[in-house]
Design an enzyme around this catalytic site. Structure first.
Site, short mmCIF file in Angstrom:
data_model
loop_
_atom_site.label_atom_id
_atom_site.label_comp_id
_atom_site.label_asym_id
_atom_site.label_seq_id
_atom_site.Cartn_x
_atom_site.Cartn_y
_atom_site.Cartn_z
N CYS A 86 -8.32 -23.61 -43.91
CA CYS A 86 -7.11 -22.51 -43.64
C CYS A 86 -5.91 -22.51 -43.61
CB CYS A 86 -8.43 -22.63 -41.61
SG CYS A 86 -7.63 -20.55 -41.63
N HIS A 176 -13.83 -22.96 -41.96
CA HIS A 176 -14.21 -23.55 -40.97
C HIS A 176 -15.32 -24.61 -40.90
CE1 HIS A 176 -9.89 -23.20 -38.20
NE2 HIS A 176 -9.72 -21.68 -39.67
N GLU A 178 -15.49 -26.87 -39.65
CA GLU A 178 -15.84 -28.10 -38.76
C GLU A 178 -17.30 -27.67 -37.41
OE1 GLU A 178 -13.21 -26.94 -39.74
OE2 GLU A 178 -12.17 -26.43 -38.31
N SER A 230 -15.56 -38.91 -8.92
CA SER A 230 -16.50 -37.49 -7.97
C SER A 230 -17.61 -37.99 -8.34
CB SER A 230 -15.90 -36.33 -8.65
OG SER A 230 -16.93 -36.38 -10.47
N GLY A 232 -19.82 -37.61 -11.44
CA GLY A 232 -19.85 -36.96 -12.26
C GLY A 232 -19.83 -37.49 -13.29
N VAL A 233 -20.77 -37.45 -14.49
CA VAL A 233 -21.17 -38.16 -15.84
C VAL A 233 -19.57 -38.91 -15.77
CG1 VAL A 233 -21.59 -38.70 -18.21
CG2 VAL A 233 -22.47 -35.93 -16.48
N ASP A 234 -18.37 -37.84 -16.39
CA ASP A 234 -17.51 -38.14 -17.03
C ASP A 234 -16.50 -38.95 -16.28
OD1 ASP A 234 -18.10 -35.85 -18.06
OD2 ASP A 234 -16.59 -34.70 -17.21
N SER A 235 -16.24 -38.86 -14.54
CA SER A 235 -15.57 -39.89 -13.53
C SER A 235 -16.39 -41.12 -13.72
CB SER A 235 -15.34 -39.64 -11.85
OG SER A 235 -16.32 -39.46 -11.35
#
Ligand code: XMP
Length: 520
Positions: A86, A176, A178, A230, A232-235
């Site tokens: 682009c 794009h 991607e 927390s 959750g997955v990320d933390s």
């Protein structure tokens, strides 16, 4: 600036596109290491022998506004293959004697491109088809072909949709590759990496894990870190990553905000304190949160209040622990994009994710966000690499502000209790029917309207419960999940019959966009 000197790489030069990280992600998926650098910072002297290919990203700029960007053009004279995407395509064209102009036909969305000639970049791309669909997003376009370039593919509005200078190994694509909307777009990136740059696979989730551990150790040295856990997955992944990187210098703080899912507190303590033996401080701040949120209805205010209070609590505990310099959070890349905190990005702010835009301006702790360039599914893979259980890794995402943003309008203890029960019934039913893992995220929300119903010949006047279940790849876009009528009927009956306070259930059938996944 200094580039990594351990692995062969594709260097991505970022001109501010919101898809730059998606380019990096596609390259990781292909098993190759890449580094992203800003066009303003990278100079020709920084390019080392490990750079085997260069990708120039898209961006919101115009090639003739040279006061708005700086690019050391010697970078493309290193006899290293270059792929411009682009804006990258336009700047590569301009630097080679081509011209760019504002197009009469701005193209946003899908377009068909058709093949004009064979190229190493498009090998196996068209296969037997004459045209393929690509995703365009541009106002300007190349209007004069640069010297010694050939046209590989065109679209109705972009004559120079793919161009090449085979001798110099310069390639430009107006669209794009991607994004998933471009048919077989990953093939273009793969052809560039493997056929044109002749790279060999050198990257895996194990390498990712080791690099992240190394980066965390480098960033925090021997200082103490607190981690906002927390459950959750990320933390959870961040906590375990830091546990591996710095062990007892890590203090996880789990705050019960009163806005968690049913039984969440017990589960987190069991997993992290008992199983993983992580330093865990458990804070019950339910009253404090509810007090601050009393009478607040505005979604952004809710997010800001929650974000600020979290930080206050973390700072309070950091003082108690003493000598804490860092706060670790499980921020992911989509969180950054939607909170508009990616440098150079022109995206507009959608919502302040509490662990990004919801943070106070002044903070005494420095942030450690090792996952901030990863997408959810990559974080899940990393979690497995870190030996977290499948149960934790495959949990549906849960937002930091918790049930507060699943309850439009004012937040009360009564509403929270009703919502916790409804959500629990819904999630349990998904598990019982083997649907939980087919769905990316599901939850119940409580709407601030009461409607009339009839139960046992009596009139009821109670809240409306909204169920949402979506499929998604990375949370950036989503589709609603199509349940069978029998399932949705069963869960609706269960909720209305078992929970006092709800007499009607609705199912959200909007996708993202135009809606978002959460209600607020
Ligand atoms: P939206 O509602 O923006 O959500 O479509 C996309 C994904 O992000 C989660 N989400 C958050 N996660 N802090 C978080 O950690 C937040 O403030 C936050 N807001 C939304 C949401 O649950 C979904 O998975």
């Amino acid at each position: 600036m200094s580039l990594d000197k351990t692995l062969n790489k594709i260097l991505i030069i970022d001109f501010g596109s919101q898809f730059t990280q998606l380019i990096a992600r596609r390259i990781r998926e292909l098993g190759i290491f890449s580094e992203i650098v800003s066009h303003k910072k990278i100079k020709n002297k920084d390019i080392n022998d490990y750079v085997k290919g260069i990708i120039l990203s898209g961006g919101p700029l115009n090639v003739y506004e040279i006061n708005k960007y700086s690019f050391d053009k010697k970078i493309i004279e290193n006899q290293v293959p270059v792929l411009g995407i682009c804006f990258g395509h336009q700047i590569l064209s301009k630097l080679n004697g081509g011209k760019v102009k504002n197009s009469k036909h701005r193209e946003f969305g899908l377009a068909n491109i058709y093949k004009k000639k064979e190229s190493d970049l498009t090998k196996n791309l068209f296969k037997k088809k004459k045209t393929i669909k690509v995703w365009m997003s541009h106002a300007d376009q190349v209007s004069k072909l640069p010297q010694n370039f050939n046209v590989v593919a065109s679209s109705k509005n972009s004559k120079f949709a793919i161009i090449e200078n085979k001798t110099k190994k310069f390639y430009g694509v107006q669209f794009h590759p991607e994004v998933t909307h471009t048919e077989n777009g990953k093939k273009i990136i793969s052809n560039f990496i493997f056929n044109i740059c002749s790279m060999k696979k050198n990257w895996s989730s194990k390498d990712q894990r080791q690099k992240l551990i190394k980066d965390v150790r480098y960033q925090v040295g021997n200082k103490k870190v607190i981690c906002a856990l927390s459950g959750g997955v990320d933390s959870s992944v961040v906590a375990q990553l830091l546990n591996k990187a710095i062990g007892k210098k890590l203090y996880c703080i789990f705050v019960n905000t009163g806005l968690l899912r049913k039984n969440e507190e017990k589960q987190v303590i069991k997993t992290f304190k008992k199983k993983l033996k992580i330093n865990l401080i458990h804070v019950n701040a339910e009253k404090e949160f509810l007090k601050k949120l009393r009478n607040v209805s505005d979604p952004e205010r809710k997010r800001k209040i929650i974000g600020n209070l979290f930080i206050k609590i973390f700072e309070r505990y950091a003082k108690k622990i003493k000598d804490v310099k860092f706060l670790a959070q499980g921020t992911l890349y989509p969180d950054l994009i939607e909170s508009k905190s990616v440098t150079g990005s022109q995206t507009s702010k959608i919502k302040s994710h509490h662990n990004v835009g919801g943070l106070p301006k002044k903070m005494s702790l420095k942030l450690v966000e090792p996952l901030k360039f990863l997408f959810k599914d990559e974080v899940r893979k990393l979690g497995l690499e870190l030996n977290l259980s499948k149960e934790i890794i495959s949990r549906h995402p849960f937002p930091g502000p918790g049930l507060a943003i699943r309850m439009p309008g004012k937040i009360t203890k009564e509403k929270i209790d009703i919502l916790k029960e409804a959500d629990n019934y819904f999630i349990q039913a998904l598990k019982d029917h083997n649907l939980y893992h087919k769905i990316w995220q599901a939850y119940a929300a409580l709407l601030p309207v009461k409607t009339v119903g009839v139960m046992g010949d009596n009139r009821t006047y109670e809240y409306l419960c909204l169920l949402r279940a979506i499929t998604s790849e990375d949370g950036m876009t989503a589709d609603f999940y199509e349940f069978k009528k029998t399932f949705i009927q069963e869960i609706s009956n269960k909720i209305v019959n078992s929970i006092r306070g709800i007499n009607r259930v609705v199912y959200d059938i909007t996708s993202k966009p135009p809606s978002t996944i959460e209600l607020e």
